[in-house]
Write a protein that holds these residues in place. Sequence first.
Motif, PDB file in Angstrom:
ATOM      1  N   GLY A   1    -124.508 -18.316 -10.913  1.00  0.00           N
ATOM      2  CA  GLY A   1    -125.363 -18.467  -9.736  1.00  0.00           C
ATOM      3  C   GLY A   1    -126.834 -18.207 -10.035  1.00  0.00           C
ATOM      4  N   MET A   2    -127.653 -18.292  -9.006  1.00  0.00           N
ATOM      5  CA  MET A   2    -129.097 -18.127  -9.212  1.00  0.00           C
ATOM      6  C   MET A   2    -129.432 -16.722  -9.725  1.00  0.00           C
ATOM      7  SD  MET A   2    -132.387 -18.634  -6.739  1.00  0.00           S
ATOM      8  CE  MET A   2    -131.951 -17.450  -5.516  1.00  0.00           C
ATOM      9  N   VAL A   3    -128.895 -15.695  -9.069  1.00  0.00           N
ATOM     10  CA  VAL A   3    -129.198 -14.325  -9.505  1.00  0.00           C
ATOM     11  C   VAL A   3    -128.606 -14.090 -10.889  1.00  0.00           C
ATOM     12  CG1 VAL A   3    -128.756 -11.874  -9.024  1.00  0.00           C
ATOM     13  CG2 VAL A   3    -129.431 -13.410  -7.156  1.00  0.00           C
TER      14      VAL A   3
ATOM     15  N   ASP B   1    -111.676 -14.969 -11.199  1.00  0.00           N
ATOM     16  CA  ASP B   1    -111.792 -15.303  -9.774  1.00  0.00           C
ATOM     17  C   ASP B   1    -111.639 -14.000  -8.986  1.00  0.00           C
ATOM     18  OD1 ASP B   1    -111.588 -16.081  -7.169  1.00  0.00           O
ATOM     19  OD2 ASP B   1    -110.181 -17.725  -7.543  1.00  0.00           O
TER      20      ASP B   1
ATOM     21  N   LEU C   1    -111.306 -13.448  -6.002  1.00  0.00           N
ATOM     22  CA  LEU C   1    -110.356 -13.465  -4.878  1.00  0.00           C
ATOM     23  C   LEU C   1    -108.923 -13.250  -5.368  1.00  0.00           C
ATOM     24  CD1 LEU C   1    -111.873 -16.434  -2.829  1.00  0.00           C
ATOM     25  CD2 LEU C   1    -112.069 -13.975  -2.363  1.00  0.00           C
TER      26      LEU C   1
ATOM     27  N   ALA D   1    -122.936  -9.811  -8.619  1.00  0.00           N
ATOM     28  CA  ALA D   1    -123.856 -10.840  -8.098  1.00  0.00           C
ATOM     29  C   ALA D   1    -123.103 -12.088  -7.672  1.00  0.00           C
ATOM     30  CB  ALA D   1    -124.901 -11.179  -9.165  1.00  0.00           C
ATOM     31  N   ALA D   2    -121.766 -11.990  -7.521  1.00  0.00           N
ATOM     32  CA  ALA D   2    -121.013 -13.151  -7.026  1.00  0.00           C
ATOM     33  C   ALA D   2    -120.997 -13.119  -5.509  1.00  0.00           C
ATOM     34  CB  ALA D   2    -119.587 -13.122  -7.560  1.00  0.00           C
TER      35      ALA D   2
ATOM     36  N   MET E   1    -113.994 -10.495  -1.804  1.00  0.00           N
ATOM     37  CA  MET E   1    -114.557 -10.293  -3.157  1.00  0.00           C
ATOM     38  C   MET E   1    -115.079  -8.868  -3.296  1.00  0.00           C
ATOM     39  SD  MET E   1    -116.835 -13.465  -4.401  1.00  0.00           S
ATOM     40  CE  MET E   1    -116.827 -14.678  -3.126  1.00  0.00           C
TER      41      MET E   1
ATOM     42  N   LEU F   1    -124.844  -6.057  -5.022  1.00  0.00           N
ATOM     43  CA  LEU F   1    -125.962  -6.798  -4.423  1.00  0.00           C
ATOM     44  C   LEU F   1    -125.647  -7.146  -2.983  1.00  0.00           C
ATOM     45  CD1 LEU F   1    -127.045  -9.000  -7.382  1.00  0.00           C
ATOM     46  CD2 LEU F   1    -128.580  -7.642  -5.998  1.00  0.00           C
TER      47      LEU F   1
ATOM     48  N   LYS G   1    -121.403  -7.926   3.939  1.00  0.00           N
ATOM     49  CA  LYS G   1    -122.382  -7.137   3.171  1.00  0.00           C
ATOM     50  C   LYS G   1    -122.405  -5.686   3.647  1.00  0.00           C
ATOM     51  CE  LYS G   1    -123.961 -10.279   0.441  1.00  0.00           C
ATOM     52  NZ  LYS G   1    -123.559 -10.189  -0.961  1.00  0.00           N
TER      53      LYS G   1
ATOM     54  N   PRO H   1    -131.794  -7.001  -1.534  1.00  0.00           N
ATOM     55  CA  PRO H   1    -132.963  -7.866  -1.752  1.00  0.00           C
ATOM     56  C   PRO H   1    -133.353  -8.617  -0.481  1.00  0.00           C
ATOM     57  CG  PRO H   1    -131.128  -8.459  -3.237  1.00  0.00           C
ATOM     58  CD  PRO H   1    -130.586  -7.568  -2.154  1.00  0.00           C
TER      59      PRO H   1
ATOM     60  N   LEU I   1    -134.509 -14.745  -1.633  1.00  0.00           N
ATOM     61  CA  LEU I   1    -134.903 -15.038  -3.014  1.00  0.00           C
ATOM     62  C   LEU I   1    -135.089 -16.538  -3.192  1.00  0.00           C
ATOM     63  CD1 LEU I   1    -132.128 -12.872  -4.693  1.00  0.00           C
ATOM     64  CD2 LEU I   1    -134.529 -12.211  -4.382  1.00  0.00           C
TER      65      LEU I   1
ATOM     66  N   LYS J   1    -130.362 -23.603  -5.367  1.00  0.00           N
ATOM     67  CA  LYS J   1    -129.640 -24.819  -4.916  1.00  0.00           C
ATOM     68  C   LYS J   1    -130.601 -25.658  -4.087  1.00  0.00           C
ATOM     69  CE  LYS J   1    -125.389 -22.188  -3.981  1.00  0.00           C
ATOM     70  NZ  LYS J   1    -125.940 -20.884  -3.604  1.00  0.00           N
TER      71      LYS J   1
ATOM     72  N   HIS K   1    -131.389 -22.668   0.765  1.00  0.00           N
ATOM     73  CA  HIS K   1    -132.238 -21.796   1.575  1.00  0.00           C
ATOM     74  C   HIS K   1    -133.565 -22.509   1.809  1.00  0.00           C
ATOM     75  CE1 HIS K   1    -129.583 -18.457   0.064  1.00  0.00           C
ATOM     76  NE2 HIS K   1    -129.647 -18.188   1.346  1.00  0.00           N
TER      77      HIS K   1
HETATM   78  N1  LIG Z   1    -130.128 -16.199  -2.777  1.00  0.00           N
HETATM   79  C1  LIG Z   1    -130.714 -15.324  -2.002  1.00  0.00           C
HETATM   80  O1  LIG Z   1    -131.722 -15.604  -1.335  1.00  0.00           O
HETATM   81  C2  LIG Z   1    -130.178 -13.921  -1.910  1.00  0.00           C
HETATM   82  C3  LIG Z   1    -130.910 -12.992  -1.162  1.00  0.00           C
HETATM   83  C4  LIG Z   1    -130.427 -11.699  -1.046  1.00  0.00           C
HETATM   84  C5  LIG Z   1    -129.246 -11.355  -1.661  1.00  0.00           C
HETATM   85  N2  LIG Z   1    -128.560 -12.276  -2.380  1.00  0.00           N
HETATM   86  C6  LIG Z   1    -127.275 -11.864  -2.966  1.00  0.00           C
HETATM   87  O2  LIG Z   1    -127.299 -12.044  -4.370  1.00  0.00           O
HETATM   88  C7  LIG Z   1    -125.978 -12.405  -4.820  1.00  0.00           C
HETATM   89  C8  LIG Z   1    -126.075 -13.693  -5.634  1.00  0.00           C
HETATM   90  O3  LIG Z   1    -126.650 -14.729  -4.868  1.00  0.00           O
HETATM   91  P1  LIG Z   1    -127.057 -16.126  -5.513  1.00  0.00           P
HETATM   92  O4  LIG Z   1    -128.223 -16.618  -4.748  1.00  0.00           O
HETATM   93  O5  LIG Z   1    -127.130 -16.002  -6.992  1.00  0.00           O
HETATM   94  O6  LIG Z   1    -125.807 -17.029  -5.101  1.00  0.00           O
HETATM   95  P2  LIG Z   1    -125.246 -18.341  -5.834  1.00  0.00           P
HETATM   96  O7  LIG Z   1    -126.316 -19.019  -6.606  1.00  0.00           O
HETATM   97  O8  LIG Z   1    -124.510 -19.112  -4.816  1.00  0.00           O
HETATM   98  O9  LIG Z   1    -124.213 -17.750  -6.878  1.00  0.00           O
HETATM   99  C9  LIG Z   1    -123.059 -17.103  -6.453  1.00  0.00           C
HETATM  100  C10 LIG Z   1    -122.084 -17.060  -7.588  1.00  0.00           C
HETATM  101  O10 LIG Z   1    -120.874 -16.427  -7.127  1.00  0.00           O
HETATM  102  C11 LIG Z   1    -119.789 -17.129  -7.673  1.00  0.00           C
HETATM  103  N3  LIG Z   1    -118.562 -16.980  -6.898  1.00  0.00           N
HETATM  104  C12 LIG Z   1    -118.298 -17.406  -5.640  1.00  0.00           C
HETATM  105  N4  LIG Z   1    -117.035 -17.141  -5.304  1.00  0.00           N
HETATM  106  C13 LIG Z   1    -116.461 -16.536  -6.396  1.00  0.00           C
HETATM  107  C14 LIG Z   1    -115.177 -16.042  -6.675  1.00  0.00           C
HETATM  108  N5  LIG Z   1    -114.179 -16.121  -5.795  1.00  0.00           N
HETATM  109  N6  LIG Z   1    -114.943 -15.473  -7.885  1.00  0.00           N
HETATM  110  C15 LIG Z   1    -115.934 -15.400  -8.808  1.00  0.00           C
HETATM  111  N7  LIG Z   1    -117.180 -15.860  -8.602  1.00  0.00           N
HETATM  112  C16 LIG Z   1    -117.437 -16.432  -7.402  1.00  0.00           C
HETATM  113  C17 LIG Z   1    -120.233 -18.586  -7.671  1.00  0.00           C
HETATM  114  O11 LIG Z   1    -119.435 -19.293  -8.573  1.00  0.00           O
HETATM  115  P3  LIG Z   1    -119.338 -20.897  -8.496  1.00  0.00           P
HETATM  116  O12 LIG Z   1    -120.587 -21.345  -9.182  1.00  0.00           O
HETATM  117  O13 LIG Z   1    -118.095 -21.226  -9.217  1.00  0.00           O
HETATM  118  O14 LIG Z   1    -119.290 -21.245  -7.022  1.00  0.00           O
HETATM  119  C18 LIG Z   1    -121.686 -18.444  -8.119  1.00  0.00           C
HETATM  120  O15 LIG Z   1    -121.770 -18.404  -9.529  1.00  0.00           O
HETATM  121  C19 LIG Z   1    -125.105 -12.533  -3.560  1.00  0.00           C
HETATM  122  O16 LIG Z   1    -124.418 -11.336  -3.349  1.00  0.00           O
HETATM  123  C20 LIG Z   1    -126.121 -12.706  -2.468  1.00  0.00           C
HETATM  124  O17 LIG Z   1    -125.642 -12.239  -1.245  1.00  0.00           O
HETATM  125  C21 LIG Z   1    -128.996 -13.552  -2.539  1.00  0.00           C
END
Ligand SMILES: NC(=O)c1ccc[n+]([C@@H]2O[C@H](COP(=O)([O-])OP(=O)(O)OC[C@H]3O[C@@H](n4cnc5c(N)ncnc54)[C@H](OP(=O)(O)O)[C@@H]3O)[C@@H](O)[C@H]2O)c1
Length: 305
Positions: free
Chosen positions: A10-12, A36, A38, A58-59, A82, A101, A136, A160, A163, A169, A176
Motif C-alpha cells: 500500500g501507499m504507507v 492474509d 483476515l 499499515a494494512a 484485521m 496505524l 480504528k 496520522p 496522507l 491510488k 482520496h
Molecule cells: N491514506 C491515508 O490518507 C491515510 C491517512 C491516515 C491513516 N491511514 C492509515 O494508514 C494505513 C495504510 O493506509 P494506505 O493509505 O497505505 O492504504 P492502501 O494504500 O490501501 O494500502 C493498504 C494495504 O493493506 C493491504 N490489505 C488489505 N486487506 C488486507 C488483508 N486482509 N490482509 C493483508 N493485507 C491487506 C492491501 O493489500 P492489497 O494491495 O492486496 O489490497 C494494501 O497493501 C491504514 O491503516 C490507514 O487507515 C491512511
Amino acid sequence: MKLLITGSAGMVGQNLLEHPDATNYEVLAPRRSELDLLDISNLKSYLAINQPDMIVHAAGVVGGIQANIAEPVKFLVDNMNMGLNILTTAKSAGIKRFLNLSSSCMYPKDAPNPLREDLILKGELEPTNEGYALAKVVSTRLCEYIHAEDEQFLYKTVIPCNLYGRHDKFDPKNSHMIPAVISKLFDAKKSNLKTVDIWGDGQARREFMYAGDLADFVYYAIRNFERMPQNINVGLGHDFSINEYYAEIARIVGFKGQFVHDLTKPVGMKQKLIDDSRMKSFGWKSSTSLESGLMQTFEYFKDTQ
Ligand SMILES: NC(=O)c1ccc[n+]([C@@H]2O[C@H](COP(=O)([O-])OP(=O)(O)OC[C@H]3O[C@@H](n4cnc5c(N)ncnc54)[C@H](OP(=O)(O)O)[C@@H]3O)[C@@H](O)[C@H]2O)c1
C-alpha cells in the motif's frame, strides 16, 4: 531488529520500504497473498515461523468518501477483524512492540479543532466514514488495554492526518481528494476543458501530509518507542481549504480553466486539523512543503500512467 510491516504493497507500506532507514532493519514485507490478516491461522503460523521483534500495522481497507459510502460493511468488518486478529495474535506470540496505524477520521465529527488525542470517543462519528472510524477506535483501545494488562507490551497508536504521495491510488472510485484532483485536472487539461466541478463550496479545510514524511515519523517512533506517547497525532499542524488545494494542483498540472462549485454534493467535516502538541514534544516535525509533495506525487502519477 526484525520488523514486520503489514500492508507493504500500500501507499504507507511502500513509503516505509522506500525510506533510507529501512536498511537499518531486517524487514519482513509480506504481500496479502503470503499473509492474509483476515485468516487467523495463516497469521499464527506466519508469526511463529518468522518471529518479528516489532510489527508496524499499515494494512487496511482504505478509500475516499465514495468508497466509504458505497461499502460501509467492508470498511467496518475487514478493518475491525484485521486489527483484532493481528493484535491478539501478536500478543499471544509474545511480540512486545506494536505500532498501530489509526487515522484522524476516528475523531468525533463535532470535536473542536485542533483535535486532541483525548477526544477519541467523545462524540458521534462522521457518518460518511463511520464503519472505518469504529474499526480504528477499537484497535486503538485494544492497544491501550493490552498495555494496561501488561506494561511490558508496548502497543501504541499513531494517528496520522490525511496522507498523499507516491504510491497513492488515482482511480476516482478509491482515491482520496489529492490524487483524485491530480487525475481530474490532468484529464481536464488534456481534454481542454474550460471548467471543472468542486464538490461543495470549497471552504472546508483539510490537513494532508506527504506519505514520505509519515514514513520518516514511523522510523523516528521506532527509535524512540519507549518514550512515545500511547496515542499520538501526526500531521502538519496546519491546514488548507479545498479551494487552495485545487488552485495549487492546477498550477502544478498546468490546468488553466475555471472552477464551478457543486453545492448538491456531500463535503464531510468542515475541518479536520490535528493538535500537534504531543508530536512536537516528542521531538519530530514534517519537512516536505505542499508544493514539493504535490510535485513528487504528480511525477509519480505521470510515471505510472
Ligand atoms: N491514506 C491515508 O490518507 C491515510 C491517512 C491516515 C491513516 N491511514 C492509515 O494508514 C494505513 C495504510 O493506509 P494506505 O493509505 O497505505 O492504504 P492502501 O494504500 O490501501 O494500502 C493498504 C494495504 O493493506 C493491504 N490489505 C488489505 N486487506 C488486507 C488483508 N486482509 N490482509 C493483508 N493485507 C491487506 C492491501 O493489500 P492489497 O494491495 O492486496 O489490497 C494494501 O497493501 C491504514 O491503516 C490507514 O487507515 C491512511
